[in-house]
Design a protein around this motif. Sequence first.
Motif, PDB file in Angstrom:
ATOM      1  N   LYS A 291       0.846  -1.189   0.000  1.00 12.38           N
ATOM      2  CA  LYS A 291       0.000   0.000   0.000  1.00 12.38           C
ATOM      3  C   LYS A 291       0.890   1.250   0.000  1.00 12.38           C
ATOM      4  CE  LYS A 291      -3.774  -2.441   0.217  1.00 12.38           C
ATOM      5  NZ  LYS A 291      -4.621  -2.569  -0.989  1.00 12.38           N
ATOM      6  N   ALA A 292       0.284   2.383  -0.348  1.00 14.31           N
ATOM      7  CA  ALA A 292       1.045   3.636  -0.471  1.00 14.31           C
ATOM      8  C   ALA A 292       1.845   3.989   0.785  1.00 14.31           C
ATOM      9  CB  ALA A 292       0.106   4.775  -0.858  1.00 14.31           C
ATOM     10  N   PRO A 293       1.279   3.880   2.004  1.00 11.54           N
ATOM     11  CA  PRO A 293       2.077   4.209   3.192  1.00 11.54           C
ATOM     12  C   PRO A 293       3.298   3.303   3.363  1.00 11.54           C
ATOM     13  CG  PRO A 293      -0.254   4.181   3.734  1.00 11.54           C
ATOM     14  CD  PRO A 293      -0.132   3.602   2.368  1.00 11.54           C
ATOM     15  N   GLN A 294       3.143   2.007   3.028  1.00 12.56           N
ATOM     16  CA  GLN A 294       4.274   1.087   3.131  1.00 12.56           C
ATOM     17  C   GLN A 294       5.372   1.475   2.149  1.00 12.56           C
ATOM     18  OE1 GLN A 294       1.576  -2.385   2.394  1.00 12.56           O
ATOM     19  NE2 GLN A 294       2.668  -3.321   4.089  1.00 12.56           N
ATOM     20  N   ALA A 295       4.986   1.851   0.949  1.00  9.56           N
ATOM     21  CA  ALA A 295       5.968   2.286  -0.050  1.00  9.56           C
ATOM     22  C   ALA A 295       6.655   3.563   0.414  1.00  9.56           C
ATOM     23  CB  ALA A 295       5.280   2.507  -1.396  1.00  9.56           C
ATOM     24  N   ALA A 296       5.876   4.476   0.989  1.00  7.52           N
ATOM     25  CA  ALA A 296       6.462   5.724   1.506  1.00  7.52           C
ATOM     26  C   ALA A 296       7.500   5.426   2.580  1.00  7.52           C
ATOM     27  CB  ALA A 296       5.360   6.615   2.066  1.00  7.52           C
ATOM     28  N   GLY A 297       7.248   4.380   3.366  1.00 15.43           N
ATOM     29  CA  GLY A 297       8.188   3.994   4.419  1.00 15.43           C
ATOM     30  C   GLY A 297       9.518   3.518   3.887  1.00 15.43           C
ATOM     31  N   LYS A 298       9.586   3.110   2.617  1.00 16.43           N
ATOM     32  CA  LYS A 298      10.863   2.717   2.017  1.00 16.43           C
ATOM     33  C   LYS A 298      11.776   3.930   1.857  1.00 16.43           C
ATOM     34  CE  LYS A 298       9.660  -1.549   1.584  1.00 16.43           C
ATOM     35  NZ  LYS A 298      10.260  -2.575   2.472  1.00 16.43           N
ATOM     36  N   ILE A 299      11.159   5.111   1.716  1.00 15.19           N
ATOM     37  CA  ILE A 299      11.938   6.348   1.589  1.00 15.19           C
ATOM     38  C   ILE A 299      12.376   6.827   2.963  1.00 15.19           C
ATOM     39  CG2 ILE A 299      11.879   8.752   0.792  1.00 15.19           C
ATOM     40  CD1 ILE A 299       9.778   7.867  -1.279  1.00 15.19           C
ATOM     41  N   HIS A 300      11.414   6.870   3.902  1.00 12.53           N
ATOM     42  CA  HIS A 300      11.730   7.267   5.287  1.00 12.53           C
ATOM     43  C   HIS A 300      10.575   6.819   6.180  1.00 12.53           C
ATOM     44  CE1 HIS A 300      12.902   9.613   8.790  1.00 12.53           C
ATOM     45  NE2 HIS A 300      14.044   9.887   8.179  1.00 12.53           N
ATOM     46  N   THR A 301      10.900   6.324   7.355  1.00 12.35           N
ATOM     47  CA  THR A 301       9.848   5.847   8.264  1.00 12.35           C
ATOM     48  C   THR A 301       8.868   6.956   8.621  1.00 12.35           C
ATOM     49  OG1 THR A 301      11.358   6.229  10.127  1.00 12.35           O
ATOM     50  CG2 THR A 301      11.230   3.987   9.257  1.00 12.35           C
ATOM     51  N   ASP A 302       9.322   8.222   8.649  1.00 13.82           N
ATOM     52  CA  ASP A 302       8.427   9.351   8.943  1.00 13.82           C
ATOM     53  C   ASP A 302       7.342   9.484   7.879  1.00 13.82           C
ATOM     54  OD1 ASP A 302       9.818   9.948  11.219  1.00 13.82           O
ATOM     55  OD2 ASP A 302      10.899  11.657  10.382  1.00 13.82           O
ATOM     56  N   PHE A 303       7.690   9.137   6.628  1.00  8.17           N
ATOM     57  CA  PHE A 303       6.727   9.229   5.535  1.00  8.17           C
ATOM     58  C   PHE A 303       5.564   8.263   5.766  1.00  8.17           C
ATOM     59  CE2 PHE A 303       9.297  11.084   1.746  1.00  8.17           C
ATOM     60  CZ  PHE A 303       9.914  11.981   2.598  1.00  8.17           C
ATOM     61  N   GLU A 304       5.870   7.077   6.296  1.00  9.71           N
ATOM     62  CA  GLU A 304       4.814   6.088   6.541  1.00  9.71           C
ATOM     63  C   GLU A 304       3.962   6.490   7.744  1.00  9.71           C
ATOM     64  OE1 GLU A 304       4.198   1.259   7.117  1.00  9.71           O
ATOM     65  OE2 GLU A 304       6.229   2.093   6.994  1.00  9.71           O
ATOM     66  N   ARG A 305       4.627   6.939   8.815  1.00 12.24           N
ATOM     67  CA  ARG A 305       3.890   7.311  10.031  1.00 12.24           C
ATOM     68  C   ARG A 305       2.973   8.507   9.792  1.00 12.24           C
ATOM     69  NH1 ARG A 305       8.845   6.035  12.896  1.00 12.24           N
ATOM     70  NH2 ARG A 305       9.486   8.219  12.682  1.00 12.24           N
ATOM     71  N   GLY A 306       3.465   9.488   9.014  1.00 11.28           N
ATOM     72  CA  GLY A 306       2.688  10.707   8.812  1.00 11.28           C
ATOM     73  C   GLY A 306       1.987  10.781   7.475  1.00 11.28           C
ATOM     74  N   PHE A 307       1.820   9.644   6.809  1.00  8.62           N
ATOM     75  CA  PHE A 307       1.238   9.612   5.461  1.00  8.62           C
ATOM     76  C   PHE A 307      -0.137  10.298   5.411  1.00  8.62           C
ATOM     77  CE2 PHE A 307      -1.464   7.754   2.208  1.00  8.62           C
ATOM     78  CZ  PHE A 307      -0.657   7.793   1.082  1.00  8.62           C
ATOM     79  N   ILE A 308      -0.308  11.194   4.443  1.00 15.08           N
ATOM     80  CA  ILE A 308      -1.605  11.845   4.212  1.00 15.08           C
ATOM     81  C   ILE A 308      -2.216  11.320   2.908  1.00 15.08           C
ATOM     82  CG2 ILE A 308      -2.814  14.023   3.844  1.00 15.08           C
ATOM     83  CD1 ILE A 308      -0.527  15.406   5.352  1.00 15.08           C
ATOM     84  N   ARG A 309      -1.474  11.498   1.827  1.00  8.66           N
ATOM     85  CA  ARG A 309      -1.943  11.020   0.521  1.00  8.66           C
ATOM     86  C   ARG A 309      -0.742  10.964  -0.430  1.00  8.66           C
ATOM     87  NH1 ARG A 309      -3.582  16.288   1.065  1.00  8.66           N
ATOM     88  NH2 ARG A 309      -2.975  17.764  -0.589  1.00  8.66           N
ATOM     89  N   ALA A 310      -0.992  10.437  -1.617  1.00  7.43           N
ATOM     90  CA  ALA A 310       0.068  10.348  -2.625  1.00  7.43           C
ATOM     91  C   ALA A 310      -0.462  10.831  -3.961  1.00  7.43           C
ATOM     92  CB  ALA A 310       0.553   8.910  -2.743  1.00  7.43           C
ATOM     93  N   GLU A 311       0.373  11.565  -4.680  1.00  4.17           N
ATOM     94  CA  GLU A 311       0.066  11.930  -6.062  1.00  4.17           C
ATOM     95  C   GLU A 311       0.765  10.910  -6.955  1.00  4.17           C
ATOM     96  OE1 GLU A 311      -0.639  16.713  -6.063  1.00  4.17           O
ATOM     97  OE2 GLU A 311       1.422  15.998  -6.336  1.00  4.17           O
ATOM     98  N   VAL A 312      -0.002  10.291  -7.845  1.00  5.13           N
ATOM     99  CA  VAL A 312       0.512   9.139  -8.602  1.00  5.13           C
ATOM    100  C   VAL A 312       0.207   9.280 -10.092  1.00  5.13           C
ATOM    101  CG1 VAL A 312       0.474   6.619  -8.813  1.00  5.13           C
ATOM    102  CG2 VAL A 312       0.044   7.677  -6.578  1.00  5.13           C
TER     103      VAL A 312
END
Length: 354
Positions: A291-312
């Motif tokens: 899912k998008a938050p999990q992918a964001a976590g590959k960049i930085h754990t803060d991205f997954e914890r604070g995920f709002i939305r993704a532009e794709v």
Amino acid sequence: MSFQIGIVGLPNVGKSTLFNAITKSKVEAANYPFATIDPNVGVVAVPDERLARLAELEKSEKIVPTTIEFVDIAGLVKGASTGEGLGNQFLSHIREVDAIMEVVRHFESKDIIHVQGSVDPKRDMETIGLELQLADLQNIEKRLDSVHKGAKSGDRDMVIKKQVLEKYQAALNAGRMANTVKLTDEEKEHSKDIQLLTNKPFLFVANTKFNLDTKKFEPESPEMITIDAQLESELSELEDAEREQYLKDLGLKESGLDKIIKQAYKTLGLVTFITAGPKESKAWTCAAGSKAPQAAGKIHTDFERGFIRAEVIQWDKLLEAGGYPEARSKGWLRTEGKNYTIQDGDVVHFLFNV
């Protein structure tokens, strides 16, 4: 996310030659058993034409591909599970990799020693498979001893773990790999700490010879990745443009490395998403189905914890649009939430709270 592929096989099948070629390293590739003792590790950038094209579009200062680590492990021989050859070292090193790439020799040569006296790919695969199975059976027997008491007392966790171990044991005794065993969801939860060699994903590579006259591999092996390790070594010495032309002259659509990487991604169930902008265009690897938050976590754990939305947007649609502003005006740049499943080739911009 970098992952490791262990290159295994009997001695003198071309493992180290292939390792040198795909990693552009210079480790010893000698004509005698156990030239490789300690594992050699090489990091390889994953070829991805999408990055260069997106970097040109975004005028990126740099391009950062995702990577794979290849590990050249000492040759395995019959009896490795009981310590023959470098068996104990071999088994300890192979436990650490994410996937196993098994190389078998498909070519005859009176100048290159075969540890079993003759070239027989099927026999060699059976030898390797058997030794891995025997090592796993030893591991399972030890684990069963440790869980027996808890299972007998009625401890639910120990009962399920014993159940899992016995399923693996039955499969291995029947000559099957642990990765063929079907587990329930509850059993899967209790199997995570059971590290078995034959439960890893496998890639199979046939090292044969490429006939320059017929421009065909001898023999071809449709059930395996067919490569010529010596040809790959020659290709690795060329610049990109020369290598592409040489492949074209040979009538080959891709190098052995490209074939191995494609199969590795498929076998491991991985996809690549991309972040692209003026600073850099970068590839990231995540598990298919992330899912998008999990992918964001590959960049930085803060991205997954604070995920709002993704532009794709898919990479080719971004190129077709000519950039983000144009893609947005066409309605091609989508806003996705926490339940979006990342697709291979997605170009993603994550929005998050710190």
